[in-house]
Design a protein around this motif. Structure first.
Motif, PDB file in Angstrom:
ATOM      1  N   LYS A  56       8.162 -15.701  23.045  1.00 11.99           N
ATOM      2  CA  LYS A  56       9.454 -15.855  23.712  1.00 11.99           C
ATOM      3  C   LYS A  56       9.225 -15.647  25.196  1.00 11.99           C
ATOM      4  O   LYS A  56       8.748 -14.587  25.617  1.00 11.99           O
ATOM      5  CB  LYS A  56      10.472 -14.850  23.176  1.00 11.99           C
ATOM      6  CG  LYS A  56      11.855 -14.969  23.822  1.00 11.99           C
ATOM      7  CD  LYS A  56      12.822 -13.942  23.243  1.00 11.99           C
ATOM      8  CE  LYS A  56      14.199 -14.050  23.891  1.00 11.99           C
ATOM      9  NZ  LYS A  56      15.134 -13.023  23.367  1.00 11.99           N
ATOM     10  N   ILE A  57       9.546 -16.650  25.995  1.00  8.12           N
ATOM     11  CA  ILE A  57       9.291 -16.634  27.431  1.00  8.12           C
ATOM     12  C   ILE A  57      10.632 -16.516  28.145  1.00  8.12           C
ATOM     13  O   ILE A  57      11.541 -17.330  27.930  1.00  8.12           O
ATOM     14  CB  ILE A  57       8.556 -17.914  27.867  1.00  8.12           C
ATOM     15  CG1 ILE A  57       7.260 -18.059  27.062  1.00  8.12           C
ATOM     16  CG2 ILE A  57       8.288 -17.907  29.363  1.00  8.12           C
ATOM     17  CD1 ILE A  57       6.714 -19.458  27.034  1.00  8.12           C
ATOM     18  N   THR A  58      10.768 -15.508  29.002  1.00  5.44           N
ATOM     19  CA  THR A  58      12.036 -15.241  29.685  1.00  5.44           C
ATOM     20  C   THR A  58      11.812 -15.177  31.189  1.00  5.44           C
ATOM     21  O   THR A  58      10.845 -14.562  31.656  1.00  5.44           O
ATOM     22  CB  THR A  58      12.641 -13.911  29.207  1.00  5.44           C
ATOM     23  OG1 THR A  58      12.810 -13.952  27.786  1.00  5.44           O
ATOM     24  CG2 THR A  58      14.005 -13.668  29.850  1.00  5.44           C
ATOM     25  N   ASN A  59      12.695 -15.842  31.921  1.00  4.56           N
ATOM     26  CA  ASN A  59      12.667 -15.763  33.379  1.00  4.56           C
ATOM     27  C   ASN A  59      13.502 -14.572  33.830  1.00  4.56           C
ATOM     28  O   ASN A  59      14.731 -14.620  33.809  1.00  4.56           O
ATOM     29  CB  ASN A  59      13.213 -17.057  33.990  1.00  4.56           C
ATOM     30  CG  ASN A  59      13.295 -16.992  35.508  1.00  4.56           C
ATOM     31  OD1 ASN A  59      12.669 -16.130  36.138  1.00  4.56           O
ATOM     32  ND2 ASN A  59      14.072 -17.891  36.104  1.00  4.56           N
ATOM     33  N   LYS A  60      12.846 -13.514  34.226  1.00  7.38           N
ATOM     34  CA  LYS A  60      13.538 -12.319  34.715  1.00  7.38           C
ATOM     35  C   LYS A  60      13.613 -12.293  36.244  1.00  7.38           C
ATOM     36  O   LYS A  60      14.086 -11.315  36.828  1.00  7.38           O
ATOM     37  CB  LYS A  60      12.815 -11.058  34.227  1.00  7.38           C
ATOM     38  CG  LYS A  60      12.893 -10.838  32.726  1.00  7.38           C
ATOM     39  CD  LYS A  60      14.284 -10.425  32.294  1.00  7.38           C
ATOM     40  CE  LYS A  60      14.304 -10.015  30.839  1.00  7.38           C
ATOM     41  NZ  LYS A  60      15.657  -9.591  30.402  1.00  7.38           N
ATOM     42  N   GLY A  61      13.137 -13.372  36.870  1.00  8.27           N
ATOM     43  CA  GLY A  61      13.208 -13.445  38.319  1.00  8.27           C
ATOM     44  C   GLY A  61      14.565 -13.928  38.795  1.00  8.27           C
ATOM     45  O   GLY A  61      15.475 -14.200  38.011  1.00  8.27           O
ATOM     46  N   LYS A  62      14.699 -14.054  40.107  1.00 15.86           N
ATOM     47  CA  LYS A  62      15.987 -14.422  40.690  1.00 15.86           C
ATOM     48  C   LYS A  62      16.190 -15.927  40.765  1.00 15.86           C
ATOM     49  O   LYS A  62      17.325 -16.405  40.846  1.00 15.86           O
ATOM     50  CB  LYS A  62      16.107 -13.818  42.098  1.00 15.86           C
ATOM     51  CG  LYS A  62      16.123 -12.293  42.116  1.00 15.86           C
ATOM     52  CD  LYS A  62      16.227 -11.756  43.538  1.00 15.86           C
ATOM     53  CE  LYS A  62      16.233 -10.228  43.537  1.00 15.86           C
ATOM     54  NZ  LYS A  62      16.331  -9.680  44.927  1.00 15.86           N
ATOM     55  N   LYS A  63      15.100 -16.697  40.764  1.00 12.24           N
ATOM     56  CA  LYS A  63      15.194 -18.139  40.936  1.00 12.24           C
ATOM     57  C   LYS A  63      14.662 -18.854  39.690  1.00 12.24           C
ATOM     58  O   LYS A  63      13.872 -18.298  38.932  1.00 12.24           O
ATOM     59  CB  LYS A  63      14.406 -18.569  42.169  1.00 12.24           C
ATOM     60  CG  LYS A  63      14.965 -18.004  43.468  1.00 12.24           C
ATOM     61  CD  LYS A  63      14.149 -18.484  44.663  1.00 12.24           C
ATOM     62  CE  LYS A  63      14.726 -17.926  45.964  1.00 12.24           C
ATOM     63  NZ  LYS A  63      13.939 -18.379  47.151  1.00 12.24           N
ATOM     64  N   LEU A  72      13.720 -22.847  33.360  1.00 17.77           N
ATOM     65  CA  LEU A  72      14.450 -21.671  32.896  1.00 17.77           C
ATOM     66  C   LEU A  72      15.171 -21.046  34.082  1.00 17.77           C
ATOM     67  O   LEU A  72      14.546 -20.693  35.090  1.00 17.77           O
ATOM     68  CB  LEU A  72      13.493 -20.645  32.279  1.00 17.77           C
ATOM     69  CG  LEU A  72      12.716 -21.048  31.023  1.00 17.77           C
ATOM     70  CD1 LEU A  72      11.869 -19.881  30.540  1.00 17.77           C
ATOM     71  CD2 LEU A  72      13.654 -21.524  29.928  1.00 17.77           C
ATOM     72  N   LYS A  73      16.454 -20.920  33.959  1.00 16.99           N
ATOM     73  CA  LYS A  73      17.237 -20.232  34.981  1.00 16.99           C
ATOM     74  C   LYS A  73      17.078 -18.724  34.802  1.00 16.99           C
ATOM     75  O   LYS A  73      16.479 -18.254  33.845  1.00 16.99           O
ATOM     76  CB  LYS A  73      18.705 -20.638  34.868  1.00 16.99           C
ATOM     77  CG  LYS A  73      18.948 -22.129  35.070  1.00 16.99           C
ATOM     78  CD  LYS A  73      20.400 -22.496  34.838  1.00 16.99           C
ATOM     79  CE  LYS A  73      20.602 -24.004  34.964  1.00 16.99           C
ATOM     80  NZ  LYS A  73      22.016 -24.393  34.676  1.00 16.99           N
ATOM     81  N   LYS A  74      17.607 -17.964  35.735  1.00 10.77           N
ATOM     82  CA  LYS A  74      17.524 -16.506  35.665  1.00 10.77           C
ATOM     83  C   LYS A  74      18.043 -16.008  34.322  1.00 10.77           C
ATOM     84  O   LYS A  74      19.125 -16.413  33.866  1.00 10.77           O
ATOM     85  CB  LYS A  74      18.334 -15.880  36.808  1.00 10.77           C
ATOM     86  CG  LYS A  74      18.386 -14.358  36.780  1.00 10.77           C
ATOM     87  CD  LYS A  74      19.152 -13.805  37.959  1.00 10.77           C
ATOM     88  CE  LYS A  74      19.472 -12.323  37.798  1.00 10.77           C
ATOM     89  NZ  LYS A  74      18.310 -11.500  37.516  1.00 10.77           N
ATOM     90  N   ASP A  75      17.269 -15.162  33.655  1.00 12.51           N
ATOM     91  CA  ASP A  75      17.585 -14.545  32.365  1.00 12.51           C
ATOM     92  C   ASP A  75      17.620 -15.535  31.202  1.00 12.51           C
ATOM     93  O   ASP A  75      18.011 -15.167  30.089  1.00 12.51           O
ATOM     94  CB  ASP A  75      18.915 -13.771  32.425  1.00 12.51           C
ATOM     95  CG  ASP A  75      18.854 -12.579  33.355  1.00 12.51           C
ATOM     96  OD1 ASP A  75      17.778 -11.947  33.429  1.00 12.51           O
ATOM     97  OD2 ASP A  75      19.861 -12.281  34.019  1.00 12.51           O
ATOM     98  N   GLU A  76      17.214 -16.772  31.442  1.00 15.84           N
ATOM     99  CA  GLU A  76      17.156 -17.748  30.356  1.00 15.84           C
ATOM    100  C   GLU A  76      15.808 -17.643  29.657  1.00 15.84           C
ATOM    101  O   GLU A  76      14.780 -17.388  30.285  1.00 15.84           O
ATOM    102  CB  GLU A  76      17.363 -19.161  30.896  1.00 15.84           C
ATOM    103  CG  GLU A  76      17.528 -20.220  29.814  1.00 15.84           C
ATOM    104  CD  GLU A  76      17.843 -21.598  30.373  1.00 15.84           C
ATOM    105  OE1 GLU A  76      18.072 -22.516  29.565  1.00 15.84           O
ATOM    106  OE2 GLU A  76      17.849 -21.765  31.605  1.00 15.84           O
ATOM    107  N   SER A  77      15.801 -17.871  28.326  1.00 22.24           N
ATOM    108  CA  SER A  77      14.588 -17.736  27.521  1.00 22.24           C
ATOM    109  C   SER A  77      14.287 -19.025  26.775  1.00 22.24           C
ATOM    110  O   SER A  77      15.180 -19.852  26.525  1.00 22.24           O
ATOM    111  CB  SER A  77      14.729 -16.594  26.506  1.00 22.24           C
ATOM    112  OG  SER A  77      14.924 -15.355  27.136  1.00 22.24           O
ATOM    113  N   PHE A  78      13.037 -19.177  26.423  1.00 24.28           N
ATOM    114  CA  PHE A  78      12.612 -20.246  25.516  1.00 24.28           C
ATOM    115  C   PHE A  78      11.707 -19.643  24.460  1.00 24.28           C
ATOM    116  O   PHE A  78      10.758 -18.916  24.780  1.00 24.28           O
ATOM    117  CB  PHE A  78      11.875 -21.356  26.255  1.00 24.28           C
ATOM    118  CG  PHE A  78      11.385 -22.449  25.348  1.00 24.28           C
ATOM    119  CD1 PHE A  78      12.280 -23.358  24.813  1.00 24.28           C
ATOM    120  CD2 PHE A  78      10.043 -22.547  25.002  1.00 24.28           C
ATOM    121  CE1 PHE A  78      11.842 -24.360  23.957  1.00 24.28           C
ATOM    122  CE2 PHE A  78       9.596 -23.539  24.146  1.00 24.28           C
ATOM    123  CZ  PHE A  78      10.502 -24.450  23.626  1.00 24.28           C
ATOM    124  N   THR A  79      12.009 -19.935  23.195  1.00 23.04           N
ATOM    125  CA  THR A  79      11.229 -19.415  22.075  1.00 23.04           C
ATOM    126  C   THR A  79      10.423 -20.534  21.452  1.00 23.04           C
ATOM    127  O   THR A  79      10.974 -21.588  21.096  1.00 23.04           O
ATOM    128  CB  THR A  79      12.145 -18.770  21.023  1.00 23.04           C
ATOM    129  OG1 THR A  79      12.884 -17.701  21.637  1.00 23.04           O
ATOM    130  CG2 THR A  79      11.340 -18.216  19.865  1.00 23.04           C
TER     131      THR A  79
END
Length: 712
Positions: free
Chosen positions: A142-149, A264-271
């Motif tokens: 599960k890959i999550t964008n925890k950054g701001k951009k 992936l936008k901020k806080d968006e994930s892909f599984t």
């Protein structure tokens, strides 16, 4: 018995690699351990994959190994598992350990390891599920964008496994329509070998989504170390095998990254989908039985339930039928003794009636002049005859000659400003579009609402995605391949929720869809349109490497009329038995034999569908083939023996059985004889049968025998 050696991993096997970290994470079944080590630098390494050690303290002596989930852009020079492009143009990711959890499940355990890029905030969860008794692992990320951009993920593997052995041998299974699962073995040397598909829907048409990796020797049935892996994804997949300059092998499995990057936008994930694998120290036979047990218990829809025998109308009528013909065929199903009558292609469309494969797809209403009283008249007749009624559909597809195409061309995957290219005279509907998902769901739901006595669907998918462009995705065309599959799963989840007990066959112009994610929603699959019994010996042998007999539909047809009916029936008995044949073209003796065979098959179902399968004599090895199914309590078994084209005066040898209890005594007799007479009963010990064997082969061309083996 071959002892399973540890797959000790390491790009560098020098003294510095032996420095131990403070913590190890052990993911294991009853038989196999995967040991991951947190290095002094905070990064996660794979230290071991092999036989579970009796003393867990011994894992502390392992070398550090190779980084578990290698990323693009750092110090590694070979294929990465993950490639993320950041908003500032930096294409690199550096993952370090954050935390992990392990919890017990009904089947084994679930371990989630969280890695993080402390600079950009990227977060990756490595998820491992174990099935202890079956010795099966599943892993995904599960890959999550925890950054701001926003970030772009360009590559996103489900799994990366590492090996460090003297030799590697890859067996892949490829082919084409009517020529599925042909095995090809090659030794892997320095460089990269990829097994992948870019077909979108009918994704497995050229290559099956599984492989066997032999360590130090080619994968063999009863000896040697082997890893067998498969991907649970009903779309484009990729297996990448790369041997580096030091002889280390990395195996990367997952969605094919071709034209599938996503933002992936901020806080968006892909599984990612699950990579499913098992490790065996005693060859591919053990690995197959591991996967068969796992599939029946935990993955296949109604995996521990029964399966219906059936009569299909296709070869009896093709598109040329009417209501009266079908009513007669339903009566034939009753007379044959099968559980169900299945109406195949050709029953729908009015403005564009389905008289061939050139039109009608998309218009799921009964053709008035064929079925004036609708499907309801057929379900009523089936109920009257005491059989179930099943129906063929292909809801993801559309013909240009259809009312649906005329009304909703925007729902079709087709390129702007280009002439349309058709595969089998049809196009694919865009399941990335929620409106299309509603439509496809409505095809089944509408039929079930109107005709609740429909007991089965054969869900076909005859075309790969052509004209690759989505009117719905607009400026994000590279999402289409992945979003299509997720849209399909959304439809299937909704149908499963409303009709949890509805059995369905997974079909795609033959074996174009054969994966364990789809089989969450389907009770069985159609391995190939090729039903020539000789070819089916090879095809069913190939699929059995990963899939149990319970999910392999096997029909008796007119393909290869040189083969006697008995030979055709016996081959089909090694799967989920069905008939696709005009019973009125059989002789009286042949028809009587088929009726008896249905009864015999029902008696042997516990062994064939739920027992342990042993591939005894491969059709690839000569002029004969033999397969045995053994009940879990080892008190009964069924042996199928086939003579294909024996040579003149050939010396035939005994078939040595497997999987029995050596201390029990068994009565062995030939059953399902064409003359209807009982075979001679002989008595042997299990030890004798598994050491000396029995003379099950003959020199008769296209002959077959079935033996019952019963403990006394």
């Amino acid at each position: 018995m071959t002892t399973l050696k540890p797959f000790i991993i390491g790009s560098f096997m020098l003294a510095p690699a032996l420095a131990m970290a403070a913590e190890q994470i052990v993911v294991q079944t009853d038989s196999t351990s995967l040991v991951l080590t947190i290095g002094d630098n905070g990064r996660l390494y794979q230290s071991y994959l092999g036989k579970r050690l009796a003393n867990p303290a011994d894992y502390a002596n392992l070398p550090l190994g190779t980084e578990t989930y290698i990323t693009h852009g750092m110090e590694d020079y070979f294929e990465p598992a993950l490639h993320i492009n950041h908003a500032d143009g930096n294409p690199s990711t550096l993952l370090t350990y954050k935390n992990h959890t392990t919890e017990r499940t009904d089947a084994g355990s679930k371990t989630v390891i969280t890695l993080v890029d402390t600079v950009y905030g990227d977060e990756v969860e490595l998820v491992y599920n174990t099935y202890d008794k079956e010795n099966v692992f599943t892993t995904n990320t599960k890959i999550t964008n925890k950054g701001k951009k926003p970030v772009e993920i360009e590559k996103f593997a489900s799994s990366m496994l590492h090996f460090d052995r003297p030799e590697y041998y890859l067996t892949e299974y490829n082919g084409d329509w009517a020529a599925e699962v042909k095995p090809h073995t090659q030794q892997l040397h320095y460089g990269k070998k990829e097994v992948d598909t870019k077909l979108g829907t009918r994704a497995n048409m050229f290559v099956s989504p599984f492989f066997q990796l032999g360590l130090d020797q080619p994968a063999a049935e009863d000896e040697g170390e082997v890893l067998v892996g498969t991907i649970g994804w009903t779309g484009n997949f990729r297996f990448c095998f790369e041997v580096d300059n030091l002889g280390g092998l990395r195996v990367i499995s997952g969605i094919n990254p071709y034209f599938s990057s996503r933002t992936l936008k901020k806080d968006e994930s892909f599984t990612t989908p699950e990579f499913i694998f098992t490790v065996s120290g005693t060859g591919t036979g053990t690995a197959s039985r591991n996967l068969h047990d796992w599939a029946r218990r935990y993955r296949v829809k109604d995996g521990m339930g029964d399966r219906m025998t059936l009569l299909n109308n296709w070869e009896a009528t093709y598109f040329d039928f009417n209501q009266d013909k079908l009513i007669d065929l339903i009566a034939d199903a009753k007379a044959l003794g099968v559980d169900m009558f299945l109406l195949d292609d050709g029953w729908f469309g009015n403005k564009y009636p389905r008289h061939s494969d050139t039109q009608g797809l998309g218009d799921w209403e009964e053709t008035a002049n064929k079925l004036p009283d609708g499907i309801g008249r057929l379900t009523e007749e089936a109920k009257k005859q005491g059989v179930k009624f099943g129906l063929w559909i292909e809801p993801e597809m559309v013909n240009p000659g259809s009312e649906l195409y005329e009304k909703h061309k925007d729902w079709v995957i087709t390129l702007p400003n280009r002439e349309e290219y058709y595969f089998r005279n049809q196009l694919v509907l865009d399941l990335s579009n929620p409106a299309v998902q509603d439509y496809v769901y409505g095809v089944v739901d509408g039929l079930m609402t109107k005709y609740p006595d429909i007991a089965f669907f054969k869900w076909d998918c005859n075309s790969p995605i052509t004209n690759i462009y989505s009117n719905y995705e607009k400026d994000e065309q590279n999402r289409l391949y992945v979003d299509y599959v997720e849209g399909l799963y959304n439809v299937l989840e909704r149908l499963q929720a409303k009709y949890p007990n509805l059995p369905m066959m997974l079909c795609a112009g033959g074996g174009g869809r054969t994966d364990y994610e789809a089989l969450k929603y389907f009770t069985e699959m159609w391995p190939s349109d090729n039903t020539d019994p000789i070819e089916r010996l090879f095809i069913q042998w190939g699929y059995s490497q990963v899939f149990p007999a319970k999910v392999q539909c096997a029909h008796v047809t007119t393909w290869n009329s040189d083969a006697p009916v008995k030979f055709r029936v016996n081959v089909a008995m090694m799967g989920k038995l069905g008939f696709d044949i005009n019973l009125h073209e059989l002789t009286a003796d042949e028809l009587a034999y088929c009726k008896q065979s249905v009864k015999d098959y029902n008696a042997m179902k516990p062994c064939v569908l739920d027992g342990d399968q042993y591939r005894l004599v491969s059709p690839h090895s000569g002029n004969h083939a033999a397969t045995e199914f053994v009940a879990k309590d080892k008190r009964s078994a069924v042996l199928f023996a086939f003579d294909v084209y024996p040579r003149y005066a050939e010396k035939v040898r005994n078939v040595v059985l497997k999987g029995l209890n050596p201390s029990l005594r068994y009565q062995v007799s030939e059953i399902n004889r064409f003359d209807g007479k009982p075979g001679e009963v002989k008595e042997y010990s299990g030890d004798y049968l598994m050491t000396v064997g029995i003379p099950a082969f003959t020199t008769g061309k296209l002959s077959s025998r079935v033996y019952s083996i019963q403990a006394i």
